[in-house]
Design a protein around this motif. Structure first.
Motif, mmCIF file in Angstrom:
data_model
loop_
_atom_site.group_PDB
_atom_site.id
_atom_site.type_symbol
_atom_site.label_atom_id
_atom_site.label_comp_id
_atom_site.label_asym_id
_atom_site.label_seq_id
_atom_site.Cartn_x
_atom_site.Cartn_y
_atom_site.Cartn_z
ATOM 1 N N GLY A 324 135.129 -4.039 55.257
ATOM 2 C CA GLY A 324 133.727 -3.852 54.334
ATOM 3 C C GLY A 324 132.735 -4.694 54.260
ATOM 4 O O GLY A 324 131.761 -4.768 53.803
ATOM 5 N N LEU A 325 133.210 -6.067 54.891
ATOM 6 C CA LEU A 325 132.122 -7.219 54.784
ATOM 7 C C LEU A 325 131.029 -6.846 55.497
ATOM 8 O O LEU A 325 131.332 -6.524 56.976
ATOM 9 C CB LEU A 325 132.750 -8.632 55.003
ATOM 10 C CG LEU A 325 133.784 -9.005 54.183
ATOM 11 C CD1 LEU A 325 134.768 -10.071 54.723
ATOM 12 C CD2 LEU A 325 133.176 -9.547 52.696
ATOM 13 N N ALA A 326 129.793 -7.182 55.388
ATOM 14 C CA ALA A 326 128.693 -7.196 56.063
ATOM 15 C C ALA A 326 127.872 -8.319 56.020
ATOM 16 O O ALA A 326 128.067 -9.103 55.019
ATOM 17 C CB ALA A 326 127.893 -5.797 55.716
ATOM 18 N N ALA A 327 127.136 -8.652 57.177
ATOM 19 C CA ALA A 327 126.483 -9.814 57.240
ATOM 20 C C ALA A 327 125.086 -10.118 56.080
ATOM 21 O O ALA A 327 124.777 -9.158 55.414
ATOM 22 C CB ALA A 327 125.485 -9.753 58.335
ATOM 23 N N LEU A 328 125.074 -10.990 55.432
ATOM 24 C CA LEU A 328 124.008 -11.510 54.662
ATOM 25 C C LEU A 328 122.850 -11.948 55.412
ATOM 26 O O LEU A 328 122.880 -12.323 56.400
ATOM 27 C CB LEU A 328 124.508 -12.695 53.735
ATOM 28 C CG LEU A 328 125.589 -12.694 52.942
ATOM 29 C CD1 LEU A 328 126.053 -14.038 52.251
ATOM 30 C CD2 LEU A 328 125.287 -11.420 51.764
ATOM 31 N N PRO A 329 121.801 -11.512 54.939
ATOM 32 C CA PRO A 329 120.378 -11.648 55.663
ATOM 33 C C PRO A 329 119.968 -13.013 55.489
ATOM 34 O O PRO A 329 120.262 -13.785 54.474
ATOM 35 C CB PRO A 329 119.425 -10.880 54.527
ATOM 36 C CG PRO A 329 120.253 -10.721 53.349
ATOM 37 C CD PRO A 329 121.616 -10.526 53.570
ATOM 38 N N GLY A 330 119.654 -13.658 56.658
ATOM 39 C CA GLY A 330 119.509 -15.138 56.986
ATOM 40 C C GLY A 330 120.991 -15.842 56.786
ATOM 41 O O GLY A 330 121.791 -15.113 57.343
ATOM 42 N N LEU A 355 133.943 -16.180 56.752
ATOM 43 C CA LEU A 355 134.698 -14.935 56.817
ATOM 44 C C LEU A 355 133.679 -13.816 56.991
ATOM 45 O O LEU A 355 134.186 -12.447 57.280
ATOM 46 C CB LEU A 355 135.914 -14.606 55.839
ATOM 47 C CG LEU A 355 137.108 -15.339 55.786
ATOM 48 C CD1 LEU A 355 137.807 -15.494 54.588
ATOM 49 C CD2 LEU A 355 137.871 -15.239 57.079
ATOM 50 N N ILE A 356 132.538 -13.956 56.464
ATOM 51 C CA ILE A 356 131.462 -13.079 56.393
ATOM 52 C C ILE A 356 130.974 -12.945 57.874
ATOM 53 O O ILE A 356 130.493 -13.811 58.422
ATOM 54 C CB ILE A 356 130.350 -13.274 55.348
ATOM 55 C CG1 ILE A 356 130.837 -13.404 54.088
ATOM 56 C CG2 ILE A 356 129.197 -12.067 55.566
ATOM 57 C CD1 ILE A 356 130.022 -13.996 53.193
ATOM 58 N N PRO A 433 129.897 -19.301 46.015
ATOM 59 C CA PRO A 433 130.306 -18.650 47.217
ATOM 60 C C PRO A 433 130.903 -17.237 46.963
ATOM 61 O O PRO A 433 130.806 -16.379 47.900
ATOM 62 C CB PRO A 433 131.222 -19.711 47.779
ATOM 63 C CG PRO A 433 130.765 -20.998 47.393
ATOM 64 C CD PRO A 433 130.266 -20.693 45.882
ATOM 65 N N VAL A 434 131.812 -17.013 45.939
ATOM 66 C CA VAL A 434 132.324 -15.782 45.680
ATOM 67 C C VAL A 434 131.359 -14.820 45.104
ATOM 68 O O VAL A 434 131.674 -13.607 45.567
ATOM 69 C CB VAL A 434 133.400 -15.941 44.463
ATOM 70 C CG1 VAL A 434 134.703 -16.878 44.768
ATOM 71 C CG2 VAL A 434 132.976 -16.194 43.213
ATOM 72 N N GLU A 435 130.132 -15.177 44.576
ATOM 73 C CA GLU A 435 129.177 -14.233 44.353
ATOM 74 C C GLU A 435 128.540 -13.510 45.754
ATOM 75 O O GLU A 435 128.305 -12.528 45.782
ATOM 76 C CB GLU A 435 128.185 -14.799 43.645
ATOM 77 C CG GLU A 435 128.564 -15.212 41.906
ATOM 78 C CD GLU A 435 127.468 -15.824 41.120
ATOM 79 O OE1 GLU A 435 127.262 -15.241 40.220
ATOM 80 O OE2 GLU A 435 126.928 -16.788 41.470
ATOM 81 N N LEU A 436 128.222 -14.736 46.616
ATOM 82 C CA LEU A 436 127.643 -14.279 48.169
ATOM 83 C C LEU A 436 128.634 -13.164 48.834
ATOM 84 O O LEU A 436 128.421 -12.360 49.357
ATOM 85 C CB LEU A 436 127.284 -15.278 48.841
ATOM 86 C CG LEU A 436 126.253 -16.190 48.276
ATOM 87 C CD1 LEU A 436 125.888 -17.370 49.294
ATOM 88 C CD2 LEU A 436 124.983 -15.575 48.094
ATOM 89 N N PHE A 437 130.264 -13.608 48.544
ATOM 90 C CA PHE A 437 131.075 -13.138 49.358
ATOM 91 C C PHE A 437 131.138 -11.301 48.585
ATOM 92 O O PHE A 437 131.498 -10.613 49.503
ATOM 93 C CB PHE A 437 132.382 -13.622 49.043
ATOM 94 C CG PHE A 437 133.411 -13.361 50.068
ATOM 95 C CD1 PHE A 437 133.321 -14.012 51.304
ATOM 96 C CD2 PHE A 437 134.552 -12.352 49.722
ATOM 97 C CE1 PHE A 437 134.365 -13.470 52.447
ATOM 98 C CE2 PHE A 437 135.438 -12.088 50.821
ATOM 99 C CZ PHE A 437 135.333 -12.695 51.880
#
Length: 446
Positions: A324-330, A355-356, A433-437
């Protein structure tokens, strides 16, 4: 004498219950011995402001050596130490088991402990260390407290600087209207089909997540539930890092007993303990066992404690992560927090974010300069910005929309550094980092 040790650093228990520990003459003698070694080495010149102050003392003396420096002039060196532990863990070649037996941070701690025992610690600074009391009061009146402490408040911030010595320009943590424990009453549904199903963990909230930023804890809990981990939340008391910085070791010991006793039942029931802030993980894993080396509950807690990024990366390596992980923009500029580095576990924050998929990750492994409560004080704030300037400059050069740090105080401080350098340019978003994850999983809005 050997140039340096090839063996892993070893730390000795703190002999804080021995009256000789607080003998200032003995402390100053040991300071002279260790400072003379540091003066001849200078490997730590760029870590914090303690070492430039020390080297200036020697260089500006009549002989250019420490023999012409009055030990009474050592105090500014002590005052600049933030107990980040990086000199001990990452730089110094003379730490135990080397025969020089050099532990700079714990010597600074010993000096502060002697000052505290003599009643020389500033009362206002002591008041700032009462994070549980301050957090409970601040959360009760969060809108008013946040208004009063806003750095753009031209009425209250000059008063705070005059009364408490807090630099009026320094960004201060906001208070949450609801604490983490209040928001975590309903546990998220556990994904029974995840590879990590069967794990159990109790989140040690830490005073910062409990009273200031529950979003870190909620994101961590959502990630763990998505990966099959059953979680509970506990917050018996602050870990005592602010009290350690002030030299109040007895208070830290009492907190260690209280928290280890409260978390004991979870460990008995098969839960692992996760600390949500690196400073707190460092206390539970390393500092508490040195303060209470004969306490079996403290020792057992240390053996069962993980940093949050460390724990999630361990799931990824052992069982594998739920999809379910998807790329973060930028991209993300990830700052490796000093107290994460001092845990000697590797760059878990960057491992986590890598891991993202399809997301650019740039790592900065330098001190942000904040140093806990030290960096917000009048007279320290500008120095703190100077120490953190390489981090801010790297973040600007990376041109990423996100700046992440496991240290919740470091990230906004880095943004203040970016603001100073970049002027009116748009600022990146800062997050744990966990918020971005969690955002990459689609578990929190973004």
């Amino acid at each position: 004498m050997a140039e340096g040790s090839l063996e892993a650093p070893v730390r000795h228990p703190l002999d804080w219950q021995n009256p000789e520990f607080y003998d200032m003459a003995a402390i100053e003698k040991e300071m002279h011995r260790i400072f003379d070694i540091c003066h001849g080495c200078r490997r730590c010149f760029n870590l914090c402001d303690s070492f430039p102050r020390l080297f200036d003392l020697a260089d500006n003396s009549p002989t250019g050596e420490l023999d012409a420096v009055d030990p009474k002039d050592y105090k500014p060196v002590v005052d600049a130490c933030t107990l980040c532990d990086l000199c001990f863990m990452t730089k110094c070649p003379y730490v135990p088991p080397h025969e020089f037996n050099l532990d700079f941070p714990h010597l600074m701690l010993r000096y502060r402990a002697a000052e505290f025992a003599q009643g020389k610690t500033d009362k206002v600074a002591q008041a700032l260390t009462h994070t549980d009391r301050n957090g409970k009061l601040g959360s009760l009146v969060a809108p008013i407290a946040n208004w009063a402490t806003d750095r753009n408040n031209a009425v209250t911030r000059p008063m705070l600087q005059a009364m408490a010595g807090v630099a009026r320009e320094a960004e201060l943590p906001k208070y949450a209207v609801q604490t983490f424990q209040q928001q975590a009453l309903d546990a998220p549904k556990v994904n029974r089909n995840a590879p990590g199903f069967g794990r159990k963990a109790v989140l040690y909230a830490t005073c910062f997540v409990e009273f200031h930023d529950p979003g870190i804890g909620l994101a961590a809990r959502a990630i763990l539930a998505h990966n099959g981990v059953e979680t509970e939340v506990a917050y018996p008391a602050c870990c005592g890092m602010p009290q350690l910085e002030a030299g109040n070791i007895a208070d830290v010991a009492e907190r260690a007993r209280t928290v280890s006793q409260a978390l004991k039942r979870y460990i008995d029931e098969g839960y692992e303990v996760i600390a949500l802030v690196p400073s707190c993980a460092l206390m539970l894993k390393f500092e508490w066992p040195l303060i209470l080396p004969d306490d079996p509950d403290v020792k057992r807690l240390a053996e069962h404690t993980s940093d949050i990024s460390e724990y999630i990366v361990a799931i990824a390596k052992k069982e594998g992560l739920a999809p379910g992980l998807a790329a973060l923009p930028g991209g993300v500029t990830v700052h490796i927090a000093c107290h994460a580095r001092a845990q000697n576990m590797g760059q878990k924050a960057s491992e986590l974010l890598r891991l993202i998929p399809d997301t650019k990750i740039d790592v900065v492994e330098r001190c942000s300069g904040h140093g806990g409560s030290w960096g917000v004080m009048e007279g320290n704030f500008e120095v703190a910005l100077k120490v953190g300037r390489p981090v801010a400059r790297s973040a600007i050069n990376n041109e990423n929309p996100f700046v992440a740090s496991e240290c919740p105080l470091a990230a906004p401080h880095i943004l203040q550094g970016i603001e100073k350098l970049a002027g009116d340019a748009p600022l990146p978003t800062h997050a744990h980092p966990v918020e971005l994850f969690a955002r990459a999983y689609g578990l929190v809005a973004g």
